[in-house]
Design a protein around this motif. Structure first.
Motif, PDB file in Angstrom:
ATOM      1  N   LEU A  74       0.837  -1.196   0.000  1.00 23.25           N
ATOM      2  CA  LEU A  74       0.000   0.000   0.000  1.00 23.25           C
ATOM      3  C   LEU A  74       0.875   1.250   0.000  1.00 23.25           C
ATOM      4  O   LEU A  74       1.802   1.366   0.803  1.00 23.25           O
ATOM      5  CB  LEU A  74      -0.890  -0.008   1.243  1.00 23.25           C
ATOM      6  CG  LEU A  74      -1.788   1.201   1.487  1.00 23.25           C
ATOM      7  CD1 LEU A  74      -2.927   1.226   0.465  1.00 23.25           C
ATOM      8  CD2 LEU A  74      -2.340   1.157   2.914  1.00 23.25           C
ATOM      9  N   GLY A  75       0.575   2.183  -0.896  1.00 21.28           N
ATOM     10  CA  GLY A  75       1.378   3.387  -1.011  1.00 21.28           C
ATOM     11  C   GLY A  75       1.341   4.259   0.233  1.00 21.28           C
ATOM     12  O   GLY A  75       0.271   4.546   0.761  1.00 21.28           O
ATOM     13  N   GLY A  76       2.534   4.708   0.669  1.00 20.62           N
ATOM     14  CA  GLY A  76       2.633   5.584   1.830  1.00 20.62           C
ATOM     15  C   GLY A  76       3.570   6.759   1.607  1.00 20.62           C
ATOM     16  O   GLY A  76       3.957   7.440   2.557  1.00 20.62           O
ATOM     17  N   LYS A  77       3.940   7.005   0.332  1.00 18.24           N
ATOM     18  CA  LYS A  77       4.861   8.102   0.015  1.00 18.24           C
ATOM     19  C   LYS A  77       4.093   9.306  -0.494  1.00 18.24           C
ATOM     20  O   LYS A  77       3.191   9.182  -1.326  1.00 18.24           O
ATOM     21  CB  LYS A  77       5.876   7.658  -1.046  1.00 18.24           C
ATOM     22  CG  LYS A  77       6.931   8.713  -1.365  1.00 18.24           C
ATOM     23  CD  LYS A  77       7.930   8.231  -2.407  1.00 18.24           C
ATOM     24  CE  LYS A  77       7.346   8.275  -3.799  1.00 18.24           C
ATOM     25  NZ  LYS A  77       8.365   8.072  -4.848  1.00 18.24           N
ATOM     26  N   THR A  78       4.463  10.477  -0.011  1.00 18.15           N
ATOM     27  CA  THR A  78       3.845  11.708  -0.492  1.00 18.15           C
ATOM     28  C   THR A  78       4.173  11.900  -1.967  1.00 18.15           C
ATOM     29  O   THR A  78       5.351  11.831  -2.350  1.00 18.15           O
ATOM     30  CB  THR A  78       4.369  12.915   0.305  1.00 18.15           C
ATOM     31  OG1 THR A  78       4.101  12.704   1.700  1.00 18.15           O
ATOM     32  CG2 THR A  78       3.699  14.200  -0.153  1.00 18.15           C
ATOM     33  N   PRO A  79       3.184  12.112  -2.826  1.00 21.75           N
ATOM     34  CA  PRO A  79       3.454  12.296  -4.259  1.00 21.75           C
ATOM     35  C   PRO A  79       4.446  13.427  -4.500  1.00 21.75           C
ATOM     36  O   PRO A  79       4.383  14.481  -3.858  1.00 21.75           O
ATOM     37  CB  PRO A  79       2.065  12.654  -4.821  1.00 21.75           C
ATOM     38  CG  PRO A  79       1.108  11.992  -3.882  1.00 21.75           C
ATOM     39  CD  PRO A  79       1.739  12.107  -2.527  1.00 21.75           C
ATOM     40  N   GLY A  80       5.374  13.183  -5.412  1.00 22.55           N
ATOM     41  CA  GLY A  80       6.376  14.181  -5.759  1.00 22.55           C
ATOM     42  C   GLY A  80       7.670  14.066  -4.983  1.00 22.55           C
ATOM     43  O   GLY A  80       8.694  14.636  -5.371  1.00 22.55           O
ATOM     44  N   VAL A  81       7.654  13.306  -3.890  1.00 21.87           N
ATOM     45  CA  VAL A  81       8.870  13.120  -3.087  1.00 21.87           C
ATOM     46  C   VAL A  81       9.776  12.096  -3.764  1.00 21.87           C
ATOM     47  O   VAL A  81       9.323  11.045  -4.203  1.00 21.87           O
ATOM     48  CB  VAL A  81       8.530  12.647  -1.664  1.00 21.87           C
ATOM     49  CG1 VAL A  81       9.790  12.230  -0.909  1.00 21.87           C
ATOM     50  CG2 VAL A  81       7.801  13.738  -0.904  1.00 21.87           C
TER      51      VAL A  81
END
Length: 430
Positions: free
Chosen positions: A387-394
């Motif tokens: 499941l994605g947990g990274k802030t978009p653009g980082v």
């Protein structure tokens, strides 16, 4: 006149189309969004109060209280600190299990968040910080949210949902049992018998809103090995009068890598042999009598796993004997292959796509990290995804098990929705 064969085909096509049109139930979607802030609050509480493997006492109490308040049948102290909640739907059917791991790591957190962990403890005789540097706090909070949603929608459940809050995924302390293996030993997949199990792992390298999955081997079997080499101690100025275990160790390391480069069919799956620690000697001018090497083997295919372990057991004593010494090798299995059942993935993939969006559900390569969810999958069909947990653009987000580890809490809502709908859809399909 319609034949039986035509009726079968029509029924199959209807079922196929229904499965491939799965969407999140509006009531489930609405409630998930309503409790999102509560899920985040739970996550922050667990994050500020982390507990190591087999020591998750307060964590377990909070989980058990929540499940009891929801009216679930709750069992505590499973595999030491595990908690099991059973929810029976209004309609009869099979049993599906949803699993979350609850333990933290001996890692001192330096991430700049207001709910940062300041907990310290002694781990293996060393003073260390404790933090949820792998995201298990998010897994726990997500599954608590799922339990709340499903407990309010028993009319949508055709069967039973078993909530498994598992301790010690990171491995029990030395000399103790724990984790998924002990839960299974104590009967967690029985009474009622589980027909399938689902689990997720938050991922700091995957953007919020996205899900990554792979049928078959998705995470590696992890073996820890210890090699003890015996030579003959002598003065460093006269190596010919002894047998150098350090040289033998070097030859063994070199030989082991040929198993990977020349014997393992890497076109099928990846495999790794790593020696991570060598201990030998006390002084610069003394050739010691013994050496110890500790390392790990990672495999994604059962046949390759068997081949590599067999060849290591053959090679290690043989190389040592060639150079005038002797050596033994011992293995400790830490996890099996996290193997996603192909039929279960195929059946449930439309649920993931219907909730996250088809373009956001990404077929990915395997990882050589390990996960003891694999032990559940050895007993019943299972599906484990990221499941994605990274802030978009980082870019270059800190990896798991590091002091800088960070999760964007906006990713938790999708986890709640997906796990809730997986349970409903799986049971309704049976």
């Amino acid at each position: 006149m319609i034949t039986k064969a035509q009726i079968f085909i029509f029924a199959f096509l209807f079922t196929f189309c229904s499965i491939n049109a799965q969407k999140i139930d509006p009531a489930v979607n609405k409630m998930a969004e309503e409790i999102e802030s509560k899920v985040i609050e739970w996550r922050r509480d667990f994050h500020q109060n982390p507990e190591l493997s087999n020591r998750e006492v307060e964590t377990a109490k909070k989980i058990a209280k929540h499940l009891k308040d929801l009216g679930l049948d709750v069992t505590e102290n499973v595999a030491k600190t595990g908690v099991i909640g059973i929810l029976k739907g209004d309609k009869k059917g099979k049993t599906v299990a949803l699993r979350a791991d609850i333990d933290a790591l001996p890692v001192t957190e330096i991430a700049d968040v207001p709910f940062k962990s300041t907990v310290k403890t002694t781990f293996l005789n060393t003073e260390v910080g404790v933090s949820h540097a792998c995201g298990h706090d998010t897994h726990t909070a997500i599954l608590m949210g799922v339990a709340e949603i499903l407990s309010k929608h028993k009319d949508k459940i055709s069967g039973t949902v078993k909530f498994i809050f598992q301790p010690a995924e990171e491995g029990p302390p030395p000399g103790e049992e724990g984790g998924a293996k002990l839960m299974i030993k104590e009967g967690v997949l029985k009474n009622p018998d589980v027909n399938a199990i689902f689990g997720l792992h938050i991922n700091s390298g995957t953007e919020v809103g996205k899900i990554r999955y792979k049928p078959g081997g998705t995470m590696a079997a992890v073996e820890r090995f210890v090699i003890n080499v015996k030579g003959k101690q002598t003065h460093g100025s006269a190596p010919w009068s002894g047998t150098d275990p350090i040289v033998i160790s070097a030859k063994i390391i070199d030989g082991l890598q040929t198993i990977i480069s020349r014997e393992a069919p890497l076109v099928d799956e990846a495999a790794v042999i790593t020696v991570g620690k060598i201990t030998s000697g006390v002084r610069f001018n003394i050739i010691p009598g013994t050496a110890e090497m500790i390392g790990t083997v990672r495999t994604l295919d059962p046949k390759m796993r068997a081949l590599i372990i067999r060849r290591m057991k053959e090679m290690v004593p043989s190389i040592a004997k060639t150079y005038g010494g002797s050596a033994t090798i011992d293995f400790q299995n830490n996890t099996s292959i996290t193997y996603n059942d192909h039929d279960l993935v195929k059946k449930m993939l439309p649920t993931l796509q219907g909730i996250a969006g088809k373009d956001n559900v990404i077929l990915s390569k395997a990882t050589t990290g390990g996960e003891d969810f694999s032990y559940f999958q050895e007993v019943v069909p299972g599906f484990y995804f990221f499941l994605g947990g990274k802030t978009p653009g980082v870019e270059n987000a800190p990896s798991h098990h590091t002091p800088e580890f960070f999760i964007d809490e906006k990713g938790l809502l999708l986890g709640v929705k997906v796990m809730s709908q997986l349970a409903i859809d799986y049971l309704n399909m049976q």
